[in-house]
Design a protein around this motif. Structure first.
Motif, PDB file in Angstrom:
ATOM      1  N   PHE A 126       0.820  -1.214   0.000  1.00  0.00           N
ATOM      2  CA  PHE A 126       0.000   0.000   0.000  1.00  0.00           C
ATOM      3  C   PHE A 126       0.857   1.269   0.000  1.00  0.00           C
ATOM      4  O   PHE A 126       0.520   2.247  -0.658  1.00  0.00           O
ATOM      5  CB  PHE A 126      -0.948   0.039   1.201  1.00  0.00           C
ATOM      6  CG  PHE A 126      -2.160  -0.836   1.052  1.00  0.00           C
ATOM      7  CD1 PHE A 126      -3.054  -0.658   0.003  1.00  0.00           C
ATOM      8  CD2 PHE A 126      -2.411  -1.840   1.966  1.00  0.00           C
ATOM      9  CE1 PHE A 126      -4.178  -1.459  -0.131  1.00  0.00           C
ATOM     10  CE2 PHE A 126      -3.532  -2.646   1.840  1.00  0.00           C
ATOM     11  CZ  PHE A 126      -4.414  -2.459   0.792  1.00  0.00           C
ATOM     12  N   ASN A 127       1.934   1.268   0.742  1.00  0.00           N
ATOM     13  CA  ASN A 127       2.769   2.465   0.875  1.00  0.00           C
ATOM     14  C   ASN A 127       3.851   2.580  -0.194  1.00  0.00           C
ATOM     15  O   ASN A 127       4.742   3.407  -0.081  1.00  0.00           O
ATOM     16  CB  ASN A 127       3.405   2.518   2.268  1.00  0.00           C
ATOM     17  CG  ASN A 127       2.365   2.746   3.338  1.00  0.00           C
ATOM     18  OD1 ASN A 127       1.354   3.401   3.100  1.00  0.00           O
ATOM     19  ND2 ASN A 127       2.603   2.208   4.515  1.00  0.00           N
ATOM     20  N   ASN A 128       3.770   1.769  -1.235  1.00  0.00           N
ATOM     21  CA  ASN A 128       4.738   1.815  -2.322  1.00  0.00           C
ATOM     22  C   ASN A 128       4.060   2.443  -3.540  1.00  0.00           C
ATOM     23  O   ASN A 128       3.166   1.849  -4.135  1.00  0.00           O
ATOM     24  CB  ASN A 128       5.236   0.403  -2.647  1.00  0.00           C
ATOM     25  CG  ASN A 128       6.328   0.386  -3.680  1.00  0.00           C
ATOM     26  OD1 ASN A 128       6.425   1.275  -4.516  1.00  0.00           O
ATOM     27  ND2 ASN A 128       7.145  -0.658  -3.641  1.00  0.00           N
ATOM     28  N   LYS A 129       4.485   3.648  -3.900  1.00  0.00           N
ATOM     29  CA  LYS A 129       3.846   4.372  -5.011  1.00  0.00           C
ATOM     30  C   LYS A 129       4.019   3.669  -6.357  1.00  0.00           C
ATOM     31  O   LYS A 129       3.320   3.981  -7.315  1.00  0.00           O
ATOM     32  CB  LYS A 129       4.378   5.799  -5.074  1.00  0.00           C
ATOM     33  CG  LYS A 129       5.828   5.900  -5.448  1.00  0.00           C
ATOM     34  CD  LYS A 129       6.301   7.341  -5.486  1.00  0.00           C
ATOM     35  CE  LYS A 129       7.666   7.429  -6.067  1.00  0.00           C
ATOM     36  NZ  LYS A 129       8.780   7.527  -5.295  1.00  0.00           N
ATOM     37  N   ASN A 130       4.934   2.709  -6.430  1.00  0.00           N
ATOM     38  CA  ASN A 130       5.167   1.986  -7.682  1.00  0.00           C
ATOM     39  C   ASN A 130       4.287   0.750  -7.845  1.00  0.00           C
ATOM     40  O   ASN A 130       4.349   0.081  -8.869  1.00  0.00           O
ATOM     41  CB  ASN A 130       6.643   1.598  -7.796  1.00  0.00           C
ATOM     42  CG  ASN A 130       7.520   2.823  -7.958  1.00  0.00           C
ATOM     43  OD1 ASN A 130       7.203   3.715  -8.732  1.00  0.00           O
ATOM     44  ND2 ASN A 130       8.604   2.872  -7.218  1.00  0.00           N
ATOM     45  N   ILE A 131       3.484   0.432  -6.835  1.00  0.00           N
ATOM     46  CA  ILE A 131       2.558  -0.707  -6.921  1.00  0.00           C
ATOM     47  C   ILE A 131       1.230  -0.207  -7.480  1.00  0.00           C
ATOM     48  O   ILE A 131       0.587   0.666  -6.915  1.00  0.00           O
ATOM     49  CB  ILE A 131       2.324  -1.362  -5.536  1.00  0.00           C
ATOM     50  CG1 ILE A 131       3.624  -1.802  -4.891  1.00  0.00           C
ATOM     51  CG2 ILE A 131       1.322  -2.507  -5.643  1.00  0.00           C
ATOM     52  CD1 ILE A 131       4.336  -2.933  -5.563  1.00  0.00           C
ATOM     53  N   LYS A 132       0.848  -0.773  -8.598  1.00  0.00           N
ATOM     54  CA  LYS A 132      -0.434  -0.413  -9.224  1.00  0.00           C
ATOM     55  C   LYS A 132      -1.583  -1.101  -8.494  1.00  0.00           C
ATOM     56  O   LYS A 132      -2.585  -0.487  -8.149  1.00  0.00           O
ATOM     57  CB  LYS A 132      -0.405  -0.831 -10.690  1.00  0.00           C
ATOM     58  CG  LYS A 132      -1.618  -0.502 -11.491  1.00  0.00           C
ATOM     59  CD  LYS A 132      -1.415  -0.992 -12.917  1.00  0.00           C
ATOM     60  CE  LYS A 132      -2.392  -0.415 -13.874  1.00  0.00           C
ATOM     61  NZ  LYS A 132      -2.082  -0.852 -15.253  1.00  0.00           N
ATOM     62  N   ARG A 133      -1.415  -2.413  -8.291  1.00  0.00           N
ATOM     63  CA  ARG A 133      -2.433  -3.194  -7.569  1.00  0.00           C
ATOM     64  C   ARG A 133      -1.819  -4.515  -7.137  1.00  0.00           C
ATOM     65  O   ARG A 133      -0.779  -4.933  -7.632  1.00  0.00           O
ATOM     66  CB  ARG A 133      -3.682  -3.433  -8.422  1.00  0.00           C
ATOM     67  CG  ARG A 133      -3.461  -4.326  -9.616  1.00  0.00           C
ATOM     68  CD  ARG A 133      -4.743  -4.591 -10.396  1.00  0.00           C
ATOM     69  NE  ARG A 133      -4.437  -5.354 -11.578  1.00  0.00           N
ATOM     70  CZ  ARG A 133      -4.257  -6.677 -11.605  1.00  0.00           C
ATOM     71  NH1 ARG A 133      -4.376  -7.373 -10.504  1.00  0.00           N
ATOM     72  NH2 ARG A 133      -3.975  -7.292 -12.728  1.00  0.00           N
TER      73      ARG A 133
END
Length: 152
Positions: A126-133
């Motif tokens: 959740f706290n990783n801006k590079n994770i889309k989903r």
């Protein structure tokens, strides 16, 4: 119940099952015979499932296994590299595969509780801006677990 000596022995055996009793003794701080007795007890209690030192997750308190599909926001080499590095350094992630298809990574995550998994998802997904989903599948039964490669 595992103590600190058991934990040290298990960590050593998972990296090299050919260590001598003397080497184990020096690394753990117990006599060679005490190391061998502890290893025999760990084998008899099925904490070590095979001589390749496969440790039962439940025996060390990790009762939940999750299969997590992760899609990254962008497939840039630096983002991929950073994600791989983070997964290698995360103890809960016991396997990580960079895959083709609709998702970028498949993670096998072992945790003690749903609360621990929630912490993992908050800290690493959740706290990783590079994770889309991401999508989580909860393992209900370990039908087959092996690291052996079929050899003809």
């Amino acid at each position: 119940m595992l103590d600190a000596f058991d934990a040290k022995l298990l960590n050593l055996m998972q990296t090299d099952t050919r260590r001598t009793a003397q080497e184990l003794s020096e690394a753990v701080g117990l006599s060679p015979s005490a190391c061998l007795r502890r290893l025999n007890r760990l084998r008899e209690s099925r904490v070590i499932e095979a001589e390749i030192a496969v440790v039962s997750p439940a025996a060390v308190g990790h009762r939940l296994t999750m299969v997590v599909e992760v899609s990254l926001e962008r497939e840039r080499p630096d983002i991929m590299s950073d994600f791989k590095k983070m997964m290698r350094a995360t103890p809960e992630v016991i396997q990580c595969y960079y895959v083709t298809g609709e998702v970028d990574f498949i993670l096998i995550v072992a945790v003690k509780s749903m609360s621990d998994y929630e912490t993992f998802t908050n800290d690493f997904l959740f706290n990783n801006k590079n994770i889309k989903r991401f999508n989580t599948l909860v393992v209900m039964d370990r039908v087959k677990v092996s690291l052996a490669v079929p050899i003809e």
